[in-house]
Design a protein around this motif. Structure first.
Motif, PDB file in Angstrom:
ATOM      1  N   THR A 242       1.009  -1.182   0.209  1.00 28.24           N
ATOM      2  CA  THR A 242      -0.054  -0.144   0.078  1.00 28.24           C
ATOM      3  C   THR A 242       1.224   1.413  -0.021  1.00 28.24           C
ATOM      4  OG1 THR A 242      -0.019  -0.077   2.535  1.00 28.24           O
ATOM      5  CG2 THR A 242      -1.870  -1.356   1.149  1.00 28.24           C
ATOM      6  N   THR A 350       0.904   6.874   7.771  1.00 30.12           N
ATOM      7  CA  THR A 350      -0.082   6.920   7.342  1.00 30.12           C
ATOM      8  C   THR A 350      -0.296   6.287   5.731  1.00 30.12           C
ATOM      9  OG1 THR A 350      -0.590   9.021   8.140  1.00 30.12           O
ATOM     10  CG2 THR A 350      -1.822   8.387   6.474  1.00 30.12           C
ATOM     11  N   SER A 351      -0.925   5.168   5.702  1.00 30.04           N
ATOM     12  CA  SER A 351      -1.174   4.481   4.476  1.00 30.04           C
ATOM     13  C   SER A 351      -2.607   3.780   4.542  1.00 30.04           C
ATOM     14  CB  SER A 351      -0.109   3.176   4.500  1.00 30.04           C
ATOM     15  OG  SER A 351      -0.250   2.544   3.405  1.00 30.04           O
ATOM     16  N   ARG A 352      -3.427   4.246   3.705  1.00 29.68           N
ATOM     17  CA  ARG A 352      -4.862   4.118   3.708  1.00 29.68           C
ATOM     18  C   ARG A 352      -4.926   2.500   3.588  1.00 29.68           C
ATOM     19  NH1 ARG A 352      -9.614   6.758   2.815  1.00 29.68           N
ATOM     20  NH2 ARG A 352     -10.868   5.521   1.451  1.00 29.68           N
ATOM     21  N   SER A 353      -6.008   2.089   4.337  1.00 26.90           N
ATOM     22  CA  SER A 353      -6.163   0.637   4.460  1.00 26.90           C
ATOM     23  C   SER A 353      -5.218  -0.354   4.538  1.00 26.90           C
ATOM     24  CB  SER A 353      -7.360   0.338   3.266  1.00 26.90           C
ATOM     25  OG  SER A 353      -8.479   1.080   3.417  1.00 26.90           O
ATOM     26  N   HIS A 354      -4.198   0.011   5.529  1.00 30.85           N
ATOM     27  CA  HIS A 354      -2.867  -0.919   5.381  1.00 30.85           C
ATOM     28  C   HIS A 354      -3.188  -2.234   5.879  1.00 30.85           C
ATOM     29  CE1 HIS A 354      -2.885  -0.299   9.657  1.00 30.85           C
ATOM     30  NE2 HIS A 354      -3.039   1.171   9.532  1.00 30.85           N
ATOM     31  N   GLY A 355      -4.164  -2.707   6.623  1.00 27.92           N
ATOM     32  CA  GLY A 355      -4.359  -3.892   6.857  1.00 27.92           C
ATOM     33  C   GLY A 355      -3.445  -4.543   7.951  1.00 27.92           C
ATOM     34  N   ARG A 386      -1.250   0.375  16.269  1.00 26.14           N
ATOM     35  CA  ARG A 386      -2.254   0.609  15.160  1.00 26.14           C
ATOM     36  C   ARG A 386      -3.399   1.502  15.863  1.00 26.14           C
ATOM     37  NH1 ARG A 386      -6.199  -3.609  11.923  1.00 26.14           N
ATOM     38  NH2 ARG A 386      -7.227  -2.326  10.500  1.00 26.14           N
ATOM     39  N   THR A 388      -5.253   3.458  14.032  1.00 30.93           N
ATOM     40  CA  THR A 388      -6.440   3.755  13.271  1.00 30.93           C
ATOM     41  C   THR A 388      -6.324   2.472  11.998  1.00 30.93           C
ATOM     42  OG1 THR A 388      -5.576   5.361  11.554  1.00 30.93           O
ATOM     43  CG2 THR A 388      -6.846   6.096  13.779  1.00 30.93           C
ATOM     44  N   THR A 389      -7.300   2.248  11.135  1.00 34.67           N
ATOM     45  CA  THR A 389      -7.000   1.423   9.962  1.00 34.67           C
ATOM     46  C   THR A 389      -6.318   2.142   8.675  1.00 34.67           C
ATOM     47  OG1 THR A 389      -9.185   2.602   8.810  1.00 34.67           O
ATOM     48  CG2 THR A 389      -9.340   0.326  10.293  1.00 34.67           C
ATOM     49  N   ASP A 390      -5.856   3.586   8.936  1.00 32.49           N
ATOM     50  CA  ASP A 390      -5.068   4.094   8.097  1.00 32.49           C
ATOM     51  C   ASP A 390      -3.576   4.440   8.493  1.00 32.49           C
ATOM     52  OD1 ASP A 390      -7.259   3.999   5.972  1.00 32.49           O
ATOM     53  OD2 ASP A 390      -7.797   5.985   6.716  1.00 32.49           O
TER      54      ASP A 390
END
Length: 649
Positions: A242, A350-355, A386, A388-390
């Motif tokens: 990501t 910050t990395s969107r929807s890194h999982g 972690r 947040t999700t991002d």
């Protein structure tokens, strides 16, 4: 099946009969010679020729029995050849049979075969019935003995009969081949020779693939099985990287330090610092009092230009003592103080929807500005938090991590990602292995089944060490193309340690219709024992020593499975490889698949030999060849056993 007695038993009985007759003759001759009565001499003279004829006839009887056994075998083979053909007309069937007969009876002690000696028909029940009558030459029993004359004719008739059920079965064979490092040198050459012979025995030419086909799959294995382009379908597509859109640890620009006192409450002077009590800061670049550098602190505001420092120990904060007694040198010059976003001054990415999850290994690359993220520990980290999700936090930070400007990617490192980031078993250091085209064991409830590979039942991924790599040869699913099979065998090279349990599993999957989605052009038939014969041939030359944990060779793998620092710091998920193989064997046989095992140069009575014997469908299907000649002979025996059609009588 034929009702004729086994040839060996007949020969033994005939030999015993002849021996007893000769011993009787000697005893009788001795008694008669010692008898002085004239009537006894006369009886002896009359009986002796008859006894001689019986003895000589026994010799020919023994010989005729031997010839009959050979003729019976030849007729069986000829009937099989006729049954394999697509012909239905008796004349066409006979033409095929005669070719095989004449080839198999070359140099036999029989009179030349005439077409009229052979009768062959196809019944309404699709049974090929053959009868043959031949004349066997006698060697001794046709001599003339007075006063009885000629005992037998120059030849004696022998009749044989054979039936083959043409409505037999299609054949699907999976050949699982050990190509590990221990197979180097003469062993791999012997294996190639034996495998090519087996291919020719099992797989019929293209023009003989009807009405019943014969196909083979080849499964080369070492640390796993290379699936090539089929890998993602079996294990799922790897999770991609990501994009990074931000990375930061500092909340404000740095301020220059001009003084630090040596006191029980050390005070830092940084004009216009803009800090408030309980803000978190990072100090770096100080000369003289270097002990204060590269640490995170909490501040207590003194005034607009000065702050005192606190350090954290456990869950508490304590006043920093900068005296010499506490190990601090005098301040000389320089340094900077900078406000942090967190109490530990760690970097938040910050990395969107890194999982990602806490504790998971990751790899950071291509970041601009904060380039230290790319190089520290080779860009390998474990996620600290972690939020947040991002966003996620990495356990690094401070002045060396300059401000982020742009770009960068984050690649997850758990099992299922394109790379695997883990702690090794020897040094506990972060290590990165790329995904390979190989696969490892399937885990979970589907571990010892042939359930179709899909979400929840994918097979294991394989992250191979460069020092114990995935083999180059890929699996070949079922095919009747002999050239394809022989070219694969001839190109085999050896490498790596032994995951025989993985090879065995894929030997099964190759003949299972549950895996047809992987290779729609090479599908297996549904399980139907009355219609298709499915077999797996497992060949190995040693111990199964390479199990996996999370796609990496487990730390409890056996000797010969590679360097300890190339193993992950966890034990094998499925346990001992031989135990895994035993469970697979039970599941395979429960499906009606016939299992043959070939232990090349494995010692009789060893644990490996016992396991292979129990894995085979029965003891007659377990082989322990000790030489290349033995290996070829055993493969040929397996080939003949597989390819024979059912002889009903």
């Amino acid at each position: 099946m034929r009702l004729s007695a086994p040839t060996g038993m007949i020969l033994a009985n005939a030999s015993t009969l002849i021996g007893r007759t000769l011993r009787g003759l000697r005893f009788l001759a001795s008694r008669l010679a010692s008898d002085r009565g004239g009537n006894v001499v006369m009886i002896f003279a009359l009986v002796m020729p008859a006894l001689v004829m019986i003895t000589l006839g026994g010799i020919d009887l023994n010989r005729i029995t031997t010839v009959k056994a050979r003729v019976q075998d030849a007729l069986d083979a000829a009937t099989l050849a006729a049954a394999r053909s697509s012909y239905t007309d008796p004349n066409d069937l006979k033409t095929v049979a005669l070719v095989a007969l004449k080839a198999n009876l070359r140099n036999a002690s029989i009179e030349p075969i005439a077409d009229s000696d052979v009768k062959i028909v196809l019944t309404e029940n699709q049974v090929v019935v053959a009868d043959m009558r031949v004349q066997v030459k006698t060697l001794v029993a046709n001599i003339v003995l007075p006063p009885y004359g000629k005992l037998m004719d120059d030849t004696l008739p022998v009749s044989v009969h054979s039936e083959v059920n043409r409505s037999s079965k299609d054949i699907e064979v999976s050949l699982v081949l050990d190509i590990t490092g221990s197979m180097s040198g003469s062993r791999i050459r012997d294996l190639k020779n034996a495998a090519n012979q087996l291919i020719k025995l099992v797989v019929q030419p293209a023009d003989k693939q009807t009405p019943y086909y014969s196909r083979m799959a080849i499964v080369p294995y070492s640390i796993g099985v290379n699936l090539g382009s089929w890998a993602d379908g079996a294990r799922g597509a790897p999770i991609a990287e990501t994009a990074i859109t931000d990375a930061s640890w500092a909340a404000a620009p740095a301020k220059s330090i001009s003084a630090i006192t040596r006191a029980s409450h050390g005070v830092v002077t940084a004009n216009g610092h803009n800090l408030a009590t309980n803000d978190y800061v990072w100090i770096s670049g100080v000369s003289g009092m270097t002990q204060i550098n590269d640490r995170a602190y909490r501040v207590v505001r003194v005034d607009a230009n000065r702050v005192s420092l606190q350090y954290q120990s456990g869950g508490n904060w304590y006043t920093l003592n900068t005296t010499s007694g506490n190990g601090f040198s005098s301040y000389s010059y320089g340094g900077q103080i900078r406000k942090c976003t967190r109490s530990d001054c760690f970097v938040t990415v910050t990395s969107r929807s890194h999982g990602l999850s806490e504790g998971e290994g990751v790899a950071i690359s291509d970041v601009r500005g904060m380039t230290a993220l790319n190089t520290t520990n080779g860009g390998l980290y474990e996620v600290y938090e972690r939020p947040t999700t991002d966003t996620f936090v990495l356990p690094v930070g401070g002045a060396v991590y300059a401000d982020y400007t742009s770009d960068g990617t984050v690649q997850c490192g758990r099992d299922g990602c394109a790379i695997r980031v883990f702690r090794d078993a020897q040094y506990n250091r972060l290590t990165e292995f790329d995904k390979s085209a190989c696969v490892s064991e399937r885990t979970g409830s589907a571990a010892y089944t042939d359930a179709a590979p899909q979400v929840g039942s994918y097979v294991g991924r394989n992250y191979a060490s460069p020092r114990n790599p995935c083999p180059a040869a890929t699996i070949q699913p079922l095919t009747s193309n002999i050239n394809t099979l022989t070219n694969l065998v001839n190109g085999l090279t050896v490498t790596g340690s032994t995951s025989g349990q993985i090879g065995l599993a894929w030997g099964w999957y190759a003949v299972s219709d549950q895996f047809n989605r992987l290779w729609p052009s090479n599908t297996a038939a549904a399980y139907a024992p009355t219609k298709v014969l499915k077999t797996v041939i497992l060949m190995t030359d040693g111990e199964f020593n390479t199990p996996y944990c999370g796609g990496v060779v487990a730390r409890d793998a056996g000797s010969g499975s590679g360097n300890y620092y190339d193993k992950i710091a966890c034990d094998a998920t499925n346990g001992d490889p031989f135990d895994q193989a035993a469970k697979l064997c039970d599941s395979i046989k429960a499906k009606g698949v016939i299992v043959y095992t070939v232990g090349f140069s494995i010692t009789q009575g060893s644990d490996a030999a016992r396991i292979l014997s129990s894995c085979a469908t029965d003891k007659d299907k377990a082989f322990l060849p000790q030489s290349g000649a033995d290996l070829s002979s055993n493969f040929q025996a397996i080939g003949r056993d597989i390819t024979r059609l059912r002889i009903s009588r």
